[in-house]
Motif scaffolding. Structure first.
Motif, PDB file in Angstrom:
ATOM      1  N   GLY A  19       0.790  -1.231   0.000  1.00  0.00           N
ATOM      2  CA  GLY A  19       0.000   0.000   0.000  1.00  0.00           C
ATOM      3  C   GLY A  19       0.817   1.273   0.000  1.00  0.00           C
ATOM      4  O   GLY A  19       1.846   1.385  -0.674  1.00  0.00           O
ATOM      5  N   GLY A  20       0.337   2.230   0.807  1.00  0.00           N
ATOM      6  CA  GLY A  20       0.882   3.589   0.791  1.00  0.00           C
ATOM      7  C   GLY A  20       2.386   3.663   0.980  1.00  0.00           C
ATOM      8  O   GLY A  20       3.063   4.459   0.324  1.00  0.00           O
ATOM      9  N   ARG A  23       4.139   2.730  -2.284  1.00  0.00           N
ATOM     10  CA  ARG A  23       3.934   3.862  -3.206  1.00  0.00           C
ATOM     11  C   ARG A  23       4.910   4.998  -2.874  1.00  0.00           C
ATOM     12  O   ARG A  23       5.576   5.540  -3.756  1.00  0.00           O
ATOM     13  CB  ARG A  23       2.489   4.344  -3.070  1.00  0.00           C
ATOM     14  N   ASP A  33       4.432   5.317   8.641  1.00  0.00           N
ATOM     15  CA  ASP A  33       3.558   4.177   8.926  1.00  0.00           C
ATOM     16  C   ASP A  33       3.649   3.151   7.815  1.00  0.00           C
ATOM     17  O   ASP A  33       3.579   3.458   6.644  1.00  0.00           O
ATOM     18  CB  ASP A  33       2.103   4.559   9.243  1.00  0.00           C
ATOM     19  N   ASP A  35       2.338  -0.684   6.411  1.00  0.00           N
ATOM     20  CA  ASP A  35       1.318  -1.719   6.502  1.00  0.00           C
ATOM     21  C   ASP A  35       1.901  -3.034   6.006  1.00  0.00           C
ATOM     22  O   ASP A  35       2.507  -3.083   4.940  1.00  0.00           O
ATOM     23  CB  ASP A  35       0.109  -1.334   5.641  1.00  0.00           C
ATOM     24  N   ARG A  92     -20.206   0.811   4.059  1.00  0.00           N
ATOM     25  CA  ARG A  92     -18.887   0.647   3.471  1.00  0.00           C
ATOM     26  C   ARG A  92     -18.071  -0.368   4.262  1.00  0.00           C
ATOM     27  O   ARG A  92     -16.909  -0.563   4.002  1.00  0.00           O
ATOM     28  CB  ARG A  92     -18.162   1.986   3.381  1.00  0.00           C
ATOM     29  N   ARG A 107      -8.466  -5.760  -3.370  1.00  0.00           N
ATOM     30  CA  ARG A 107      -9.427  -4.982  -2.587  1.00  0.00           C
ATOM     31  C   ARG A 107      -8.922  -3.562  -2.345  1.00  0.00           C
ATOM     32  O   ARG A 107      -9.576  -2.757  -1.696  1.00  0.00           O
ATOM     33  CB  ARG A 107      -9.726  -5.670  -1.260  1.00  0.00           C
ATOM     34  N   ARG A 108      -7.749  -3.234  -2.854  1.00  0.00           N
ATOM     35  CA  ARG A 108      -7.184  -1.903  -2.594  1.00  0.00           C
ATOM     36  C   ARG A 108      -7.721  -0.880  -3.587  1.00  0.00           C
ATOM     37  O   ARG A 108      -8.171  -1.229  -4.667  1.00  0.00           O
ATOM     38  CB  ARG A 108      -5.670  -1.976  -2.577  1.00  0.00           C
ATOM     39  N   ASP A 109      -7.679   0.380  -3.185  1.00  0.00           N
ATOM     40  CA  ASP A 109      -8.454   1.366  -3.943  1.00  0.00           C
ATOM     41  C   ASP A 109      -7.848   1.761  -5.283  1.00  0.00           C
ATOM     42  O   ASP A 109      -8.560   1.870  -6.274  1.00  0.00           O
ATOM     43  CB  ASP A 109      -8.774   2.598  -3.086  1.00  0.00           C
ATOM     44  N   ASN A 113      -1.753   2.180  -5.023  1.00  0.00           N
ATOM     45  CA  ASN A 113      -1.840   1.775  -3.619  1.00  0.00           C
ATOM     46  C   ASN A 113      -1.914   0.262  -3.483  1.00  0.00           C
ATOM     47  O   ASN A 113      -2.150  -0.252  -2.397  1.00  0.00           O
ATOM     48  CB  ASN A 113      -3.099   2.365  -2.968  1.00  0.00           C
ATOM     49  N   ASP A 155     -17.248   1.242  -1.660  1.00  0.00           N
ATOM     50  CA  ASP A 155     -16.785   2.156  -0.618  1.00  0.00           C
ATOM     51  C   ASP A 155     -16.634   3.558  -1.203  1.00  0.00           C
ATOM     52  O   ASP A 155     -15.607   3.903  -1.769  1.00  0.00           O
ATOM     53  CB  ASP A 155     -15.443   1.671  -0.063  1.00  0.00           C
ATOM     54  N   ARG A 158     -13.685   6.127  -1.265  1.00  0.00           N
ATOM     55  CA  ARG A 158     -12.606   6.063  -2.250  1.00  0.00           C
ATOM     56  C   ARG A 158     -12.689   7.211  -3.263  1.00  0.00           C
ATOM     57  O   ARG A 158     -11.684   7.606  -3.826  1.00  0.00           O
ATOM     58  CB  ARG A 158     -12.636   4.714  -2.975  1.00  0.00           C
ATOM     59  N   ARG A 161     -10.910   9.865  -1.661  1.00  0.00           N
ATOM     60  CA  ARG A 161      -9.487   9.540  -1.668  1.00  0.00           C
ATOM     61  C   ARG A 161      -8.871   9.772  -3.040  1.00  0.00           C
ATOM     62  O   ARG A 161      -7.743  10.247  -3.152  1.00  0.00           O
ATOM     63  CB  ARG A 161      -9.267   8.085  -1.213  1.00  0.00           C
ATOM     64  N   ARG A 164      -8.324  13.379  -3.320  1.00  0.00           N
ATOM     65  CA  ARG A 164      -7.262  13.767  -2.392  1.00  0.00           C
ATOM     66  C   ARG A 164      -5.878  13.376  -2.923  1.00  0.00           C
ATOM     67  O   ARG A 164      -4.958  14.192  -2.915  1.00  0.00           O
ATOM     68  CB  ARG A 164      -7.522  13.126  -1.032  1.00  0.00           C
ATOM     69  N   PHE A 165      -5.745  12.141  -3.421  1.00  0.00           N
ATOM     70  CA  PHE A 165      -4.428  11.727  -3.936  1.00  0.00           C
ATOM     71  C   PHE A 165      -4.055  12.567  -5.163  1.00  0.00           C
ATOM     72  O   PHE A 165      -2.913  12.981  -5.309  1.00  0.00           O
ATOM     73  CB  PHE A 165      -4.417  10.233  -4.295  1.00  0.00           C
ATOM     74  N   LYS A 202      -6.693  16.935   4.188  1.00  0.00           N
ATOM     75  CA  LYS A 202      -5.499  16.552   3.418  1.00  0.00           C
ATOM     76  C   LYS A 202      -5.443  17.331   2.102  1.00  0.00           C
ATOM     77  O   LYS A 202      -4.360  17.701   1.646  1.00  0.00           O
ATOM     78  CB  LYS A 202      -5.486  15.043   3.165  1.00  0.00           C
TER      79      LYS A 202
HETATM   80  P1  ATP Z   1      -2.050   8.330   3.594  1.00  0.00           P
HETATM   81  O1  ATP Z   1      -1.354   7.543   4.657  1.00  0.00           O
HETATM   82  O2  ATP Z   1      -1.284   9.428   2.975  1.00  0.00           O
HETATM   83  O3  ATP Z   1      -3.421   8.756   3.992  1.00  0.00           O
HETATM   84  P2  ATP Z   1      -2.389   5.815   2.352  1.00  0.00           P
HETATM   85  O4  ATP Z   1      -2.603   5.364   0.936  1.00  0.00           O
HETATM   86  O5  ATP Z   1      -1.237   5.209   3.069  1.00  0.00           O
HETATM   87  O6  ATP Z   1      -2.306   7.373   2.346  1.00  0.00           O
HETATM   88  P3  ATP Z   1      -3.985   4.718   4.420  1.00  0.00           P
HETATM   89  O7  ATP Z   1      -5.326   5.142   4.878  1.00  0.00           O
HETATM   90  O8  ATP Z   1      -2.816   4.773   5.317  1.00  0.00           O
HETATM   91  O9  ATP Z   1      -3.724   5.550   3.098  1.00  0.00           O
HETATM   92  O10 ATP Z   1      -4.176   3.251   3.873  1.00  0.00           O
HETATM   93  C1  ATP Z   1      -3.100   2.356   3.573  1.00  0.00           C
HETATM   94  C2  ATP Z   1      -3.467   1.508   2.393  1.00  0.00           C
HETATM   95  O11 ATP Z   1      -4.659   0.804   2.627  1.00  0.00           O
HETATM   96  C3  ATP Z   1      -3.702   2.291   1.121  1.00  0.00           C
HETATM   97  O12 ATP Z   1      -2.532   2.577   0.421  1.00  0.00           O
HETATM   98  C4  ATP Z   1      -4.612   1.354   0.349  1.00  0.00           C
HETATM   99  O13 ATP Z   1      -3.886   0.324  -0.254  1.00  0.00           O
HETATM  100  C5  ATP Z   1      -5.445   0.738   1.443  1.00  0.00           C
HETATM  101  N1  ATP Z   1      -6.699   1.485   1.674  1.00  0.00           N
HETATM  102  C6  ATP Z   1      -6.923   2.438   2.564  1.00  0.00           C
HETATM  103  N2  ATP Z   1      -8.177   2.874   2.510  1.00  0.00           N
HETATM  104  C7  ATP Z   1      -8.787   2.171   1.558  1.00  0.00           C
HETATM  105  C8  ATP Z   1     -10.101   2.149   1.028  1.00  0.00           C
HETATM  106  N3  ATP Z   1     -11.042   2.967   1.474  1.00  0.00           N
HETATM  107  N4  ATP Z   1     -10.379   1.265   0.052  1.00  0.00           N
HETATM  108  C9  ATP Z   1      -9.423   0.436  -0.408  1.00  0.00           C
HETATM  109  N5  ATP Z   1      -8.191   0.413   0.034  1.00  0.00           N
HETATM  110  C10 ATP Z   1      -7.844   1.269   1.009  1.00  0.00           C
END
Ligand code: ATP
Ligand code: MG
Length: 622
Positions: A19-20, A23, A33, A35, A92, A107-109, A113, A155, A158, A161, A164-165, A202
């Motif tokens: 994920g984030g 990226r 942080d 994951d 959601r 399942r990621r957005d 990510n 959801d 997204r 998001r 925002r991104f 954000k």
């Molecule tokens: P930031 O930390 O800058 O907010 P991030 O992408 O790391 O951005 P997080 O909320 O920390 O966002 O989420 C970590 C990861 O979890 C994301 O990169 C994405 O892969 C997944 N994720 C988070 N929220 C969702 C969502 N609503 N739907 C699908 N995947 C999500």
């Protein structure tokens, strides 16, 4: 990552960072942080990692979600088992089942990510990028890995998001993805306001926040989440005259402010500075389009908007409200003649927020005519210099007028009311205008003048006259009103307290009543007098006053309990009230002393607030 990988190896678990964080490695954005996804439970891995980190680490397990968190001073590590999700229409929150890494990535957005890096020793560093997130980062694109309609409908957060991104990273939203947001915008209603606010914050912290608001507008989310801002859109024409598009103007101001300051609340002030324009727009045949009082209307809208959008209702809101209310003031100074008093007033009203207000106002100068902008900015700098000069000279930035509302109320015996505000303002204005100096005496005189003008009588029922005498127990201060002795104690501060309470003006002079008191005190100290016969001016509740007058009837030397005295005064439960009455009225010397007698008959001390009597009694002993 090495430590997590080798821990997972020991437990024979597949483990990935996802994920984030992945990226942000490629985008070179700092992040603390991480994951982690494991195939099988993530909780055991988290436990083992925490154990290996030892004292430095704090472990939190969320069984219901199947997740665990390990926190160190530097890192926030989230662990979760790979999962597959399916959604209900009305929520959601998905139904979650165990799955493979592939399920988890699906399942990621967004594609950017959805990348994972393997951490197990034999595959350490292997990138798993099934949806070409790397390619999308190169193309600077936000795109969903699967069917975007399903992604956003499952959801709807997204959608926020995505915007925002795009704003944070300066990416474009892929056309197909964007169209799906448009189609699903209405689904946003199942998302809580708090989550939306998080994304908006954000967006506002991004380098060019206007991008986010423009995208929200284009995809149809704006009127659903922020109708007051959407209402600023568009240009109306009347007899060939149009006004500027206040939405686009607002966004321009927002970006100008964002360039000058990182303060997110100043940015909110910029976003909201003209929010009152939609409601105040009028066509005037002479003047053309007008937005009279849009600053005040906007100021009033701020708390409601903050509450609705779940933004904080604390000092940040007050700050935004204040700046919205004041945003026309520096410009008015540029347009009109810049007098000292107008500058003083602005400094006073803005206080410590003056610099931010000036940033906002400078940012507010937008026009297609560059000459006009140039001329305005130059005049503006003139105002700025003047602000600095006057503040240096008069120090009005945070000044408090020397007379406050409290003092006006006690002086004239007024409850909080319009005349109090009127007099208070008159004093403030006179100082800001330079009509009087910032000192007590001229302010006091002005207060009396203004009151006379309003036909308000001085509440001082005459005066509280006081004098200080020397006695065998030290110097004593006695004070008397027309009604009687109101104070007998050690200092002038006590007199002032009583004067305030009784709304009397303290004056140092000896009245006939005071001479009488001095005479009786003299006799008391000589031993020729045991009881005083002087009228008293007392304060307290009706019952306390009654109890107090009863106290005076106790003959010298008699012992009586507060309880018994309370019964005599008609309220058997009133012992506390008597003690209170005694305490309230600092004239205890004129009543017989209240000794506290213990159950065995020994002297337990004296009632509170009567230390003067203790001193007199000790004098008597000698
Ligand atoms: P930031 O930390 O800058 O907010 P991030 O992408 O790391 O951005 P997080 O909320 O920390 O966002 O989420 C970590 C990861 O979890 C994301 O990169 C994405 O892969 C997944 N994720 C988070 N929220 C969702 C969502 N609503 N739907 C699908 N995947 C999500
Ligand atoms: Mg994150």
């Amino acid at each position: 990552m090495k430590l997590v990988g080798s821990t997972a190896d020991e437990l024979h678990r597949e483990c990935y960072v996802v994920g984030g964080y992945v990226r942000d490695i490629f985008l070179e954005r700092p992040s603390n942080d991480m994951d982690f996804v494991t195939v099988g439970s993530g909780i055991d891995v988290a436990r083992a990692v925490a154990k290996r980190l030892g004292k430095r680490a704090h472990l939190a397990v969320f069984r219901t979600y199947g997740t665990a968190q390990v926190k160190t001073r530097q890192w926030e590590l989230e662990f979760v088992g790979a999962r597959r999700e399916s959604y209900h229409r009305e929520s959601r929150n998905p139904i979650v089942e165990d799955g493979t890494l592939d399920d988890d990535q699906k399942r990621r957005d967004f594609t950017i990510n959805a990348m994972a890096i393997c951490l197990n020793k034999d595959r350490y560093g292997e990138l798993l990028d099934p949806f070409d997130g790397i390619g999308d980062m190169e193309r600077r694109i936000i795109r969903t890995p699967l069917d975007p309609d399903i992604t956003f409908s499952d959801d709807p957060l997204r959608m926020m998001r995505a915007v925002r991104f795009a704003t944070q990273l300066g990416f474009e939203i892929y056309p197909e993805t964007f169209e799906a947001i448009r189609r699903n915008a209405k689904r946003i209603h199942i998302i809580t306001r708090e989550r939306i606010a998080e994304e908006l914050m954000k967006i506002m912290r991004s380098p060019q926040p206007s991008r986010g608001w423009k995208l929200l507008d284009q995809c149809g989310l704006l009127p659903l989440i922020f109708p007051e801002l959407a209402a600023l859109k568009g240009v109306e024409t009347m007899n060939g005259r149009g006004h500027k598009d206040n939405f686009l103007h607002t966004l321009q101001v927002l970006d100008n402010v964002a360039q000058a300051s990182d303060s997110v609340w100043l940015r909110w002030a910029a976003l909201l500075h003209d929010v009152g324009k939609a409601r105040t727009k009028r066509w005037d045949p002479q003047l053309g389009w007008t937005f009279h009082n849009h600053n005040f209307i906007g100021e009033k809208m701020v708390p409601k908007i903050f509450a609705k959008m779940r933004l904080p209702l604390n000092e940040h809101m007050k700050y935004v409200k204040k700046l919205v209310g004041l945003h026309m003031r520096p410009i008015a100074l540029v347009e009109e003649e810049v007098t000292d008093s107008a500058v003083r007033r602005l400094l006073f009203d803005a206080g410590d927020d003056i610099d931010d207000l000036m940033i906002l106002c400078k940012a507010d100068i937008t026009s297609k005519n560059q000459n006009k902008v140039q001329r305005f900015r130059e005049n503006f700098d003139l105002v700025k210099r003047k602000l600095v000069d006057i503040e240096e000279k008069d120090r009005v930035r945070n000044f408090q007028p020397p007379i406050d509302g409290e003092e006006i109320m006690t002086t004239f015996g007024l409850a909080p009311s319009r005349p109090v505000g009127y007099i208070k303002d008159a004093i403030k204005e006179a100082i800001l205008d330079g009509a009087i100096t910032n000192h007590y005496a001229p302010a006091y005189r002005l207060m009396l003048d203004k009151a006379t003008e309003l036909g308000i009588q001085h509440a001082h029922q005459g005066q509280l006259c006081y004098t200080t005498i020397s006695s065998p127990v030290g110097s004593l201060t006695i004070a008397a009103s027309e009604k009687g002795i109101a104070y007998l104690g050690w200092d002038k501060a006590g007199v002032e307290k009583v004067a305030k309470k009784l709304r009397l003006q303290p004056v140092e002079t000896v009245t006939p009543l005071l001479s009488q008191c001095i005479k009786q005190l003299g006799e008391y100290f000589d031993g020729t007098r045991r009881e005083f016969s002087l009228p008293l001016h007392l304060t307290g509740t009706e019952y306390q006053l009654k109890a107090w007058s009863e106290l005076q009837k106790i003959p010298y030397g008699e012992t009586i309990s507060y309880g018994e005295q309370a019964t005599r005064s008609g309220n058997p439960k009133g012992a506390r009230a008597i003690a209170q009455a005694n305490h309230n009225n600092p004239v205890s010397i004129v009543v017989p002393c209240h000794r506290v007698i213990n159950a065995d008959g020994t002297l337990g001390g004296y009632a509170p607030g009567i230390d003067i009597k203790q001193r007199l009694l000790s004098l008597e002993k000698h």
